[in-house]
Design a protein around this motif. Structure first.
Motif, PDB file in Angstrom:
ATOM      1  N   VAL A 121       0.831  -1.202   0.000  1.00  0.00           N
ATOM      2  CA  VAL A 121       0.000   0.000   0.000  1.00  0.00           C
ATOM      3  C   VAL A 121       0.869   1.256   0.000  1.00  0.00           C
ATOM      4  CG1 VAL A 121      -1.794   1.273   1.224  1.00  0.00           C
ATOM      5  CG2 VAL A 121      -1.833  -1.233   1.204  1.00  0.00           C
ATOM      6  N   ILE A 122       0.486   2.200  -0.858  1.00  0.00           N
ATOM      7  CA  ILE A 122       1.122   3.516  -0.914  1.00  0.00           C
ATOM      8  C   ILE A 122       0.033   4.535  -0.638  1.00  0.00           C
ATOM      9  CG2 ILE A 122       2.383   5.173  -2.322  1.00  0.00           C
ATOM     10  CD1 ILE A 122       2.295   1.495  -3.328  1.00  0.00           C
ATOM     11  N   LYS A 123       0.212   5.357   0.394  1.00  0.00           N
ATOM     12  CA  LYS A 123      -0.855   6.276   0.791  1.00  0.00           C
ATOM     13  C   LYS A 123      -0.366   7.714   0.965  1.00  0.00           C
ATOM     14  CE  LYS A 123      -0.392   4.693   5.627  1.00  0.00           C
ATOM     15  NZ  LYS A 123       0.736   3.790   5.357  1.00  0.00           N
ATOM     16  N   SER A 124       0.762   8.047   0.336  1.00  0.00           N
ATOM     17  CA  SER A 124       1.296   9.411   0.396  1.00  0.00           C
ATOM     18  C   SER A 124       1.687   9.876  -0.995  1.00  0.00           C
ATOM     19  CB  SER A 124       2.530   9.471   1.310  1.00  0.00           C
ATOM     20  OG  SER A 124       2.208   9.107   2.622  1.00  0.00           O
ATOM     21  N   SER A 125       1.713  11.181  -1.171  1.00  0.00           N
ATOM     22  CA  SER A 125       2.131  11.768  -2.440  1.00  0.00           C
ATOM     23  C   SER A 125       3.645  11.652  -2.620  1.00  0.00           C
ATOM     24  CB  SER A 125       1.719  13.237  -2.491  1.00  0.00           C
ATOM     25  OG  SER A 125       0.316  13.377  -2.498  1.00  0.00           O
ATOM     26  N   ASN A 126       4.094  11.863  -3.846  1.00  0.00           N
ATOM     27  CA  ASN A 126       5.523  11.928  -4.179  1.00  0.00           C
ATOM     28  C   ASN A 126       6.264  10.629  -3.909  1.00  0.00           C
ATOM     29  OD1 ASN A 126       5.390  14.782  -4.897  1.00  0.00           O
ATOM     30  ND2 ASN A 126       5.161  15.141  -2.694  1.00  0.00           N
ATOM     31  N   ILE A 127       5.579   9.507  -4.128  1.00  0.00           N
ATOM     32  CA  ILE A 127       6.210   8.190  -4.001  1.00  0.00           C
ATOM     33  C   ILE A 127       6.264   7.562  -5.394  1.00  0.00           C
ATOM     34  CG2 ILE A 127       6.129   5.911  -2.946  1.00  0.00           C
ATOM     35  CD1 ILE A 127       6.571   8.138  -0.910  1.00  0.00           C
ATOM     36  N   ILE A 128       7.441   7.223  -5.853  1.00  0.00           N
ATOM     37  CA  ILE A 128       7.619   6.654  -7.186  1.00  0.00           C
ATOM     38  C   ILE A 128       8.302   5.302  -7.056  1.00  0.00           C
ATOM     39  CG2 ILE A 128       8.723   6.962  -9.435  1.00  0.00           C
ATOM     40  CD1 ILE A 128       8.571  10.064  -8.673  1.00  0.00           C
ATOM     41  N   ASN A 276       1.665  13.148  -7.850  1.00  0.00           N
ATOM     42  CA  ASN A 276       3.028  12.784  -8.227  1.00  0.00           C
ATOM     43  C   ASN A 276       3.416  11.408  -7.689  1.00  0.00           C
ATOM     44  OD1 ASN A 276       5.504  13.501  -9.579  1.00  0.00           O
ATOM     45  ND2 ASN A 276       6.440  13.727  -7.556  1.00  0.00           N
ATOM     46  N   VAL A 277       2.544  10.432  -7.883  1.00  0.00           N
ATOM     47  CA  VAL A 277       2.901   9.052  -7.594  1.00  0.00           C
ATOM     48  C   VAL A 277       3.017   8.315  -8.923  1.00  0.00           C
ATOM     49  CG1 VAL A 277       1.883   9.026  -5.301  1.00  0.00           C
ATOM     50  CG2 VAL A 277       0.474   8.340  -7.250  1.00  0.00           C
ATOM     51  N   GLY A 278       3.946   7.366  -8.974  1.00  0.00           N
ATOM     52  CA  GLY A 278       4.163   6.696 -10.240  1.00  0.00           C
ATOM     53  C   GLY A 278       4.791   5.329 -10.089  1.00  0.00           C
ATOM     54  N   VAL A 279       4.674   4.564 -11.165  1.00  0.00           N
ATOM     55  CA  VAL A 279       5.318   3.250 -11.279  1.00  0.00           C
ATOM     56  C   VAL A 279       5.957   3.205 -12.662  1.00  0.00           C
ATOM     57  CG1 VAL A 279       5.016   0.759 -11.230  1.00  0.00           C
ATOM     58  CG2 VAL A 279       3.522   2.209  -9.840  1.00  0.00           C
ATOM     59  N   GLU A 280       7.230   2.800 -12.717  1.00  0.00           N
ATOM     60  CA  GLU A 280       7.890   2.791 -14.017  1.00  0.00           C
ATOM     61  C   GLU A 280       9.060   1.817 -14.071  1.00  0.00           C
ATOM     62  OE1 GLU A 280      10.784   6.665 -13.653  1.00  0.00           O
ATOM     63  OE2 GLU A 280       8.644   7.067 -13.982  1.00  0.00           O
TER      64      GLU A 280
END
Length: 531
Positions: A121-128, A276-280
């Protein structure tokens, strides 16, 4: 809607190469070159995507600290689960108020012999979440076992995705919209502007309304089993970024998608998405190896699904590969985000990508190379609006709209064997309201004759795709004809038109130039497809 038909030929010859007809008349109407009142005006779809299409997703994040999952205990290429280490790295990045969670080269294991549903789980902004590449010698995340139901009777489609991004702050406060607003306007007036002090986003909502439903059908007769529409009507939701506030007047970064009538009790709410959350740059490998059966059970529906983003803005999934999964990427209740450059392979499953209850989402540059194709292709549904599916290939299936009245969406340069492979519970139909445009859609399957977008009879409760007055321009490939009574507009049937991509052309028209991210993404995608 007025109808005019620019049909070049009733006989369509399948060709291995695309030849383009003249510039589309409906495009000339959009740019103002012609003013023919018989031709409808296209909706402006150009605001779809990260930063409303005006900027590319950054390649560097110099202001974000890197959190290497190896430093938190992950070990590549062994037989031990790395899930705790990955979650710990994410937690540390969240405590730091942002960060790049870095996956080095090698294979990392998640969901190994779970005893309960346990998503990352990701629950904060600016996490990539950033890997070392989806190709050979890159990063592999191996989902060893399937997700579990939270309870034995949990609906099969609600089973968690492996990686779940979700904003913990919901939309509670609300105020009435005080003045009616036309589609395309940039300002709204609310009863209490103070609710939006220090708020970056706003959600506009029209509650269910029967009169609005009658208007939305544009004189078409509803099917008798459309329970929700007949009993409650339609509702609309759209999300926006706030540009400025002066008293009770809110100016938006992008135009209003629906005409807003105060007599329909529209409200505005502060909206708190992750940003600004992303997966790449990761290869996500699942292990769904059954012959897929639609709605057989939770294992076939959702238990091998990878990335879910709920309530996000200016976010993305890009440059990733997926194999042997039931679903790749899902976005819901989100805004101005992109799903770009995905390769799907292995055993076919339930879904490709899905966008629900969202505004201004771009899904593009995706190829489905699975065995028989994901049962549902790229999808926009459940009140999604102002969104685009762009240059997607599902040569064994079709695109999808899962009902619940989406509106004003574009399917642009899609290649598929079917017109659609639509889904959704019959009681929640129709599948799409006005504003659906299919632009230069290429069919590669068997002929489809007299396709009807508004059938009023059939077996059981599923009578086929239901769309209010779709616009079809440049559909080519396999022999395809339509029941023209239920089309809003048809031009150049059998031959592709110029501009090649409506989304790209509208973006260039709005910004006065083609943004660099479009050309660079197309070049990069061409290389990725050859991997």
């Amino acid at each position: 809607m007025n109808r005019i038909f620019y049909i070049l030929s009733s006989v369509i010859i399948l060709s291995t190469s695309i030849s383009y007809s003249q510039e589309a008349a409906i495009w000339k109407k959009f740019t103002g070159e012609i003013t023919d009142p018989k031709i409808p005006t296209l909706f402006d779809y150009s605001y779809a995507g990260y930063k409303l299409g005006s900027e590319g997703i950054p390649d560097q994040f110099a202001n974000l600290k890197t959190f290497n999952i190896v430093d938190f205990g992950a070990i590549p290429n062994d037989a031990i689960s790395d899930q705790v280490a990955i979650q710990s790295a994410i937690d540390a990045a969240e405590k730091n108020k942002g960060g790049i969670v870095y996956f080095p080269k090698g294979e990392f294991l998640v969901n190994v012999k779970p005893d309960k549903t346990n998503p990352i789980v990701i629950k904060s902004s600016n996490i990539i979440l950033k890997g070392s590449g989806m190709g050979k010698n890159g990063t592999v995340v191996n989902m060893v076992d399937h997700m579990l139901q939270r309870t034995p009777d949990e609906a099969e489609w609600k089973v968690s995705y492996m990686f779940t991004f979700i904003s913990p702050k919901g939309e509670n406060a609300k105020t009435a919209i005080a003045k009616s607003v036309n589609e395309g306007d940039f300002t709204i007036e609310v009863a209490d502007g103070s609710l939006f002090k220090n708020t970056k986003y706003v959600q506009l909502e029209m509650p269910y309304n029967l009169i609005a439903a009658k208007e939305a059908l544009k004189g078409k007769e509803p099917r008798p089993h459309w329970e929700r529409l007949l009993e409650k009507g339609v509702m609309y939701i759209e999300n926006h970024e706030i540009k400025s506030i002066s008293g009770n007047t809110i100016t938006l970064q992008d135009p209003v998608i629906n005409t807003i009538k105060t007599e329909y009790n529209w409200i505005a709410k502060p909206f708190y998405p992750l940003e600004n959350v992303g997966v790449e740059d990761i290869f996500f490998k699942a292990n769904f190896n059954d012959a897929f059966v639609h709605h057989k059970d939770f294992l076939h529906d959702n238990a091998w699904s990878m990335i879910s983003m709920q309530r996000v803005a200016n976010s993305w999934v890009r440059r990733c590969k997926f194999s042997n999964m039931t679903g790749a990427v899902s976005l819901s209740n989100s805004y101005a985000s992109s799903i770009l450059m995905l390769l799907i392979e292995g055993n076919a499953g339930h879904k490709l990508t899905n966008v629900a209850e969202s505004s201004r989402i771009l899904t593009g540059l995706i190829t489905d190379n699975t065995t028989s194709g994901q049962f549902h292709g790229a999808a926009m549904s459940h009140r999604t609006s102002g969104s685009v599916i762009w240059r997607v290939k599902t040569p064994k299936q079709g695109w999808d709209s899962h009902a619940e009245i989406p509106k004003n969406n574009l399917v642009d340069r899609y290649e598929a064997s079917k017109m659609t492979n639509h889904g959704g519970f019959h009681g929640n139909e129709p599948h799409h309201l006005e504003g659906l445009t299919l632009w230069n859609y290429k069919r590669v399957g068997t002929p489809e004759l007299n396709y009807d977008f508004w059938k009023l009879s059939g077996r059981g409760m599923y009578w086929g795709f239901s769309v209010v007055n779709p616009i079809i321009v440049g559909l080519h490939g396999s022999n395809t004809t339509f029941n023209e009574v239920n089309l809003g507009y048809l031009e150049s049937l059998g031959k592709a038109v110029l501009p090649e991509s409506l989304y790209e052309a509208q973006l260039k028209f709005r910004l006065k130039k083609t943004p660099k991210w479009v050309t660079s993404s197309l070049r990069e995608w061409e290389k990725m497809e050859k991997q």
